[in-house]
Design a protein around this motif. Structure first.
Motif, PDB file in Angstrom:
ATOM      1  N   LEU A 170       8.151  39.305  31.162  1.00 12.55           N
ATOM      2  CA  LEU A 170       8.224  38.442  32.334  1.00 12.55           C
ATOM      3  C   LEU A 170       8.270  39.230  33.637  1.00 12.55           C
ATOM      4  O   LEU A 170       7.814  38.751  34.678  1.00 12.55           O
ATOM      5  CB  LEU A 170       9.446  37.525  32.241  1.00 12.55           C
ATOM      6  N   ALA A 171       8.794  40.437  33.585  1.00 10.59           N
ATOM      7  CA  ALA A 171       8.872  41.264  34.785  1.00 10.59           C
ATOM      8  C   ALA A 171       7.552  41.953  35.101  1.00 10.59           C
ATOM      9  O   ALA A 171       7.324  42.395  36.235  1.00 10.59           O
ATOM     10  CB  ALA A 171       9.967  42.320  34.624  1.00 10.59           C
ATOM     11  N   SER A 172       6.670  42.042  34.127  1.00  5.16           N
ATOM     12  CA  SER A 172       5.443  42.816  34.269  1.00  5.16           C
ATOM     13  C   SER A 172       4.277  41.967  34.754  1.00  5.16           C
ATOM     14  O   SER A 172       4.324  40.733  34.763  1.00  5.16           O
ATOM     15  CB  SER A 172       5.074  43.455  32.927  1.00  5.16           C
ATOM     16  N   ASP A 173       3.198  42.646  35.108  1.00  2.00           N
ATOM     17  CA  ASP A 173       1.983  41.957  35.542  1.00  2.00           C
ATOM     18  C   ASP A 173       1.320  41.198  34.394  1.00  2.00           C
ATOM     19  O   ASP A 173       0.442  40.358  34.635  1.00  2.00           O
ATOM     20  CB  ASP A 173       0.994  42.965  36.133  1.00  2.00           C
ATOM     21  N   ALA A 174       1.726  41.482  33.171  1.00  2.84           N
ATOM     22  CA  ALA A 174       1.176  40.750  32.021  1.00  2.84           C
ATOM     23  C   ALA A 174       1.537  39.268  32.080  1.00  2.84           C
ATOM     24  O   ALA A 174       0.870  38.438  31.463  1.00  2.84           O
ATOM     25  CB  ALA A 174       1.686  41.352  30.718  1.00  2.84           C
ATOM     26  N   ALA A 175       2.591  38.945  32.848  1.00  5.34           N
ATOM     27  CA  ALA A 175       3.018  37.552  33.000  1.00  5.34           C
ATOM     28  C   ALA A 175       2.658  37.008  34.381  1.00  5.34           C
ATOM     29  O   ALA A 175       3.334  36.119  34.901  1.00  5.34           O
ATOM     30  CB  ALA A 175       4.518  37.446  32.769  1.00  5.34           C
ATOM     31  N   SER A 176       1.577  37.517  34.960  1.00  2.00           N
ATOM     32  CA  SER A 176       1.226  37.173  36.345  1.00  2.00           C
ATOM     33  C   SER A 176       0.893  35.697  36.552  1.00  2.00           C
ATOM     34  O   SER A 176       0.938  35.200  37.679  1.00  2.00           O
ATOM     35  CB  SER A 176       0.046  38.033  36.805  1.00  2.00           C
ATOM     36  N   TYR A 177       0.554  34.968  35.470  1.00  2.00           N
ATOM     37  CA  TYR A 177       0.204  33.547  35.592  1.00  2.00           C
ATOM     38  C   TYR A 177       1.289  32.662  34.975  1.00  2.00           C
ATOM     39  O   TYR A 177       1.039  31.522  34.610  1.00  2.00           O
ATOM     40  CB  TYR A 177      -1.145  33.288  34.923  1.00  2.00           C
ATOM     41  N   ILE A 178       2.486  33.211  34.865  1.00  2.00           N
ATOM     42  CA  ILE A 178       3.594  32.472  34.258  1.00  2.00           C
ATOM     43  C   ILE A 178       4.727  32.338  35.259  1.00  2.00           C
ATOM     44  O   ILE A 178       5.260  33.339  35.748  1.00  2.00           O
ATOM     45  CB  ILE A 178       4.104  33.191  32.995  1.00  2.00           C
ATOM     46  N   THR A 179       5.101  31.113  35.580  1.00  2.00           N
ATOM     47  CA  THR A 179       6.258  30.868  36.433  1.00  2.00           C
ATOM     48  C   THR A 179       6.870  29.525  36.084  1.00  2.00           C
ATOM     49  O   THR A 179       6.174  28.615  35.606  1.00  2.00           O
ATOM     50  CB  THR A 179       5.881  30.943  37.934  1.00  2.00           C
ATOM     51  N   GLY A 180       8.176  29.402  36.260  1.00  2.00           N
ATOM     52  CA  GLY A 180       8.889  28.173  35.953  1.00  2.00           C
ATOM     53  C   GLY A 180       9.102  27.938  34.470  1.00  2.00           C
ATOM     54  O   GLY A 180       9.450  26.833  34.057  1.00  2.00           O
ATOM     55  N   GLN A 181       8.912  28.970  33.652  1.00  2.00           N
ATOM     56  CA  GLN A 181       8.964  28.816  32.194  1.00  2.00           C
ATOM     57  C   GLN A 181      10.210  29.466  31.600  1.00  2.00           C
ATOM     58  O   GLN A 181      10.856  30.303  32.231  1.00  2.00           O
ATOM     59  CB  GLN A 181       7.709  29.410  31.562  1.00  2.00           C
ATOM     60  N   THR A 182      10.508  29.091  30.365  1.00  2.00           N
ATOM     61  CA  THR A 182      11.642  29.658  29.637  1.00  2.00           C
ATOM     62  C   THR A 182      11.172  30.180  28.291  1.00  2.00           C
ATOM     63  O   THR A 182      10.487  29.465  27.547  1.00  2.00           O
ATOM     64  CB  THR A 182      12.735  28.598  29.408  1.00  2.00           C
ATOM     65  N   ILE A 183      11.532  31.420  27.985  1.00  2.00           N
ATOM     66  CA  ILE A 183      11.256  31.993  26.664  1.00  2.00           C
ATOM     67  C   ILE A 183      12.507  31.829  25.810  1.00  2.00           C
ATOM     68  O   ILE A 183      13.606  32.200  26.220  1.00  2.00           O
ATOM     69  CB  ILE A 183      10.872  33.478  26.769  1.00  2.00           C
ATOM     70  N   HIS A 184      12.330  31.257  24.630  1.00  2.00           N
ATOM     71  CA  HIS A 184      13.457  30.970  23.737  1.00  2.00           C
ATOM     72  C   HIS A 184      13.571  32.044  22.666  1.00  2.00           C
ATOM     73  O   HIS A 184      12.646  32.237  21.869  1.00  2.00           O
ATOM     74  CB  HIS A 184      13.283  29.598  23.098  1.00  2.00           C
ATOM     75  N   ILE A 185      14.698  32.736  22.642  1.00  2.00           N
ATOM     76  CA  ILE A 185      14.957  33.772  21.639  1.00  2.00           C
ATOM     77  C   ILE A 185      16.201  33.337  20.885  1.00  2.00           C
ATOM     78  O   ILE A 185      17.331  33.665  21.250  1.00  2.00           O
ATOM     79  CB  ILE A 185      15.168  35.141  22.309  1.00  2.00           C
ATOM     80  N   ASN A 186      16.004  32.545  19.834  1.00  2.00           N
ATOM     81  CA  ASN A 186      17.157  31.892  19.220  1.00  2.00           C
ATOM     82  C   ASN A 186      17.128  31.853  17.692  1.00  2.00           C
ATOM     83  O   ASN A 186      17.807  31.036  17.079  1.00  2.00           O
ATOM     84  CB  ASN A 186      17.287  30.465  19.775  1.00  2.00           C
ATOM     85  N   GLY A 187      16.345  32.707  17.078  1.00  2.00           N
ATOM     86  CA  GLY A 187      16.335  32.769  15.623  1.00  2.00           C
ATOM     87  C   GLY A 187      15.588  31.633  14.949  1.00  2.00           C
ATOM     88  O   GLY A 187      15.767  31.388  13.760  1.00  2.00           O
ATOM     89  N   GLY A 188      14.747  30.942  15.718  1.00  2.00           N
ATOM     90  CA  GLY A 188      13.883  29.940  15.107  1.00  2.00           C
ATOM     91  C   GLY A 188      14.217  28.498  15.381  1.00  2.00           C
ATOM     92  O   GLY A 188      13.541  27.596  14.872  1.00  2.00           O
ATOM     93  N   GLU A 189      15.259  28.241  16.170  1.00  2.00           N
ATOM     94  CA  GLU A 189      15.589  26.850  16.477  1.00  2.00           C
ATOM     95  C   GLU A 189      14.543  26.249  17.396  1.00  2.00           C
ATOM     96  O   GLU A 189      14.172  26.849  18.400  1.00  2.00           O
ATOM     97  CB  GLU A 189      16.964  26.762  17.138  1.00  2.00           C
ATOM     98  N   ILE A 190      14.055  25.062  17.075  1.00  2.00           N
ATOM     99  CA  ILE A 190      13.059  24.395  17.885  1.00  2.00           C
ATOM    100  C   ILE A 190      13.759  23.533  18.920  1.00  2.00           C
ATOM    101  O   ILE A 190      14.564  22.649  18.573  1.00  2.00           O
ATOM    102  CB  ILE A 190      12.129  23.519  17.015  1.00  2.00           C
TER     103      ILE A 190
END
Length: 288
Positions: free
Chosen positions: A265-285
């Motif tokens: 998210l900090a890198s230019d690889a995410a240049s077209y991503i804003t207002g989003q949330t990445i979920h890191i939770n062991g698979g919970e939907i």
């Protein structure tokens, strides 16, 4: 508590400064998750709560990707020194700033010190937080409610407000929210409220900055159960022993397993991503 992924002992934190003994020890660095690279070459990142937990893993990962680091923390000086040594061993600069993020003037001072030291700021990670387990709503004291909101919400707001005038197009703001912002938690009611507020803040600020054509992106990471010093300091031994067992993966995550999302998210690889949330939770939907 078991972790199916094998973490070599050299990657586990051996620093004795933790207030609570933790077995297994938290893992903050492992090349399988974030190896050395140049995604954040010469960028300057300010990370609140970067002395331990997820913040520490993020600080190390950013440095491995070429960033210089400023860490705003409360009072864990030994832990902060350990992180500084690790970052400097990677050939990057590290500025430690003890502070109280619940005070607006302190947040302004932190940003001022970062600009004075590095002459710029490219990445802000609002990560510092507190949580207190309380069995019923009526047991949440006014002092607890006030401290939880001032640390988790006011601190994020004040720090972002102070940093924003110094951020240029291409800069990134990343807020640490939580899975409890989406499904709640019966014994962490006030904490869950603050994390929900950060999701709304992320989306609202992202929209505002996108419409102003600032080029500044705002996103969030929502960890699930992650094995950090906050856990044994917050829960009973019985809950700690089962921490993370109810996830689809059947285990808690390690701090290092969150760090790659922040790098992305900090890198230019995410240049077209804003207002989003990445979920890191062991698979919970969850509803994102």
């Amino acid at each position: 508590m078991t972790f199916p992924i094998s973490f070599p002992p050299q990657h586990q934190d051996q620093h004795p400064g933790f207030e609570y003994a933790m077995l297994p020890l938290p893992v903050y660095d492992d090349d399988r998750f974030v190896a050395k690279g140049n995604l954040l070459h010469n960028k300057v990142a300010l990370i609140t709560g970067g002395d331990s937990g997820i913040g520490r893993a993020v600080a190390i990962a950013f440095a491995k990707q070429g960033a210089h680091i400023a860490i705003a923390y409360y009072n864990e000086h030994k832990d902060a020194d350990t992180v500084r040594e690790m970052i400097e061993s990677l050939g990057k600069k590290c500025l430690l700033i003890p502070t109280d993020l619940t005070v607006k003037s302190e947040c302004e001072s932190v940003v001022s010190k970062v600009i004075h030291h590095f002459n710029k700021l490219d990445i802000l990670v609002n990560n510092a937080a507190v949580q207190y387990e309380t069995q019923k709503l009526e047991f949440i004291s006014e002092n607890q409610f006030d401290k939880t909101f001032k640390t988790n919400v006011y601190g994020t707001f004040y720090m972002t407000q102070a940093a924003l005038p110094h951020l240029q197009s291409g800069a990134s703001i990343i807020n640490t929210t939580s899975v409890v912002a989406f499904h709640g938690n019966e014994t962490l009611i006030d904490y869950s409220m603050t994390k929900g507020a950060l999701v709304a803040f992320t989306r609202s600020l992202a929209t505002s900055l996108a419409k102003s054509k600032s080029g500044i992106r705002v996103n969030a990471v929502a960890p699930g159960p992650i094995w950090t010093p906050l856990i044994p300091s917050s829960f009973s031994e019985e809950k700690v022993a089962q921490f993370g067992a109810d996830t689809p993966m059947g285990r808690a995550g390690q701090p290092v397993e969150c760090s790659g999302a922040y790098v992305f998210l900090a890198s230019d690889a995410a240049s077209y991503i804003t207002g989003q949330t990445i979920h890191i939770n062991g698979g919970e939907i969850v509803n994102a």
